[in-house]
Design an enzyme around this catalytic site. Structure first.
Site, PDB file in Angstrom:
ATOM      1  N   ASP A  71      -0.941  -5.005   3.602  1.00  0.00           N
ATOM      2  CA  ASP A  71      -0.116  -4.227   2.584  1.00  0.00           C
ATOM      3  C   ASP A  71       0.788  -5.065   1.968  1.00  0.00           C
ATOM      4  OD1 ASP A  71       1.569  -5.153   4.989  1.00  0.00           O
ATOM      5  OD2 ASP A  71       3.065  -3.509   4.411  1.00  0.00           O
ATOM      6  N   GLU A 129       3.556  -4.147   7.298  1.00  0.00           N
ATOM      7  CA  GLU A 129       4.517  -5.344   7.544  1.00  0.00           C
ATOM      8  C   GLU A 129       5.556  -5.415   6.683  1.00  0.00           C
ATOM      9  OE1 GLU A 129       5.975  -9.738   7.364  1.00  0.00           O
ATOM     10  OE2 GLU A 129       5.208  -8.227   5.696  1.00  0.00           O
TER      11      GLU A 129
END
Length: 358
Positions: A71, A129
């Site tokens: 991400d 994350e």
């Protein structure tokens, strides 16, 4: 288009950066990774949400976990990628190039090509994350499949400019509150101004002198700072509440409990609510595999000042380091960009070590 893992690692970087994957929107990229990795017969593949895990089972004496998040923070007109040149050096520009899709691209390339590595490898690409820790794909995976974290050593592909960075600082966030009494601002003496009452909090933080602490040979710089101040209800009302958000970055020599106690001591006398707490990770460079790794990739190890998921592995008893392409100062930056030569160098270093480590 399918993800082509026979392409170069810079080309794979371009391809996966051009697939938007802001936190909570990783599915499209996770699908591409699963499709490409799932076609490789030498890997056992598992999927948990948008986290993809691929493992070799060669019966090696040691297992290494190599992880990276897929991400990114929000895009700000910096996708699709483009190639740029600065001072005669070639860069790939765009969101995620530094944090941390170039590192993921190297990992995907090596996962596809290293059929007979010298150690067994668990490749781990995870979601969420860049948001709260409880949303992380690693948090979810640890609850569902803790066995997938097992290893003798772990490498997280966070941007380190191709230099090994050991461990990481811990991080704590707290809200410090002052209270007052509302009144009309034309008659302020009737009330008590909560914002004014917060002045001593800011004074203590401004006067605070952070420490630099040596941990296993690496120097970790701490920091205690106000990062947000909120208060007030209207332009003509004396505020009855002020909140100062404080962030403490602490050396991995401190436990989480010691970090909390330190912040409460500095801000003694005020209402302190701890809102987020993640312990740091010691460097882990004393592990034999870590020492072998540092020798193989070269350079002098440095400390990681920001918190990274190496702390998760450290908590599980797995020594872990950060190692990946990209300048961390450009992470999340609108001009985020990674040196092409750095991607290639990290690939060479990892490839050589994984094929010769024992």
């Amino acid at each position: 288009m399918p993800l082509d893992l026979t392409a170069s690692s810079p080309d794979i970087t371009r391809a996966i950066c051009d697939v938007p994957s802001e936190s909570d929107q990783e599915t499209a990229l996770a699908d591409l990774v699963e499709q490409a990795i799932g076609a490789l017969p030498h890997l056992e593949v598992h999927r948990d949400g948008d986290t993809i895990v691929a493992r070799t089972h060669l019966g090696r004496a040691q297992r290494v976990v190599i992880a990276g998040h897929i991400d990114t923070v929000p895009i700000n007109a910096n996708v699709p990628t483009r190639d740029i040149e600065i001072d005669g050096q070639s860069y790939i520009w765009g969101r995620g190039t530094v944090d941390m899709k170039a590192g993921v691209a190297v990992q995907l390339k090596l996962a596809a090509e290293l059929v007979e590595p010298a150690v067994d490898i668990t490749w781990l690409w995870y979601d969420h994350e860049e948001v709260a820790a409880e949303l992380s794909g690693l948090t979810r995976l640890a609850a569902n499949r803790p066995d997938l974290f097992e290893g003798d050593f772990a490498i997280l592909g966070e941007p380190t400019a191709g230099i090994v960075e050991g461990g990481c600082n811990g991080t704590l966030r707290a809200i410090v509150r002052t209270k007052g009494v509302r009144a009309h601002s034309a008659r302020s003496w009737i009330g008590e101004n909560a914002i004014h009452a917060a002045a001593p909090i800011l004074a203590r933080l401004a006067e605070y002198r952070p420490r630099t602490i040596s941990v296993d040979g690496l120097d970790y710089r701490e920091g205690l700072n106000a990062v947000r101040v909120t208060g007030g209800v209207a332009g003509n009302v004396i505020p009855d509440l002020c909140e100062v958000e404080v962030n403490f970055r602490f050396a991995p020599s401190r436990s989480e409990e010691e970090a909390v106690a330190h912040v409460r001591s500095v801000l003694q006398g005020f209402d302190v609510e701890i809102t987020d707490l993640s312990g740091g990770a010691r460097p882990g460079l004393d592990a034999p595999l870590a020492q072998d790794f540092v020798r193989a990739v070269g350079g002098t190890p440095k400390p990681k000042y920001g918190w990274t998921d190496v702390a998760r592995f450290s908590k599980l008893g797995v020594p872990a380091v950060n190692y990946g392409p990209g300048d961390a100062l450009l992470a999340h930056h609108d001009e985020e960009r990674v040196l092409v030569s750095q991607i290639e160098e990290v690939e060479r270093g990892l490839r050589a070590w994984l094929m010769t480590s024992a």
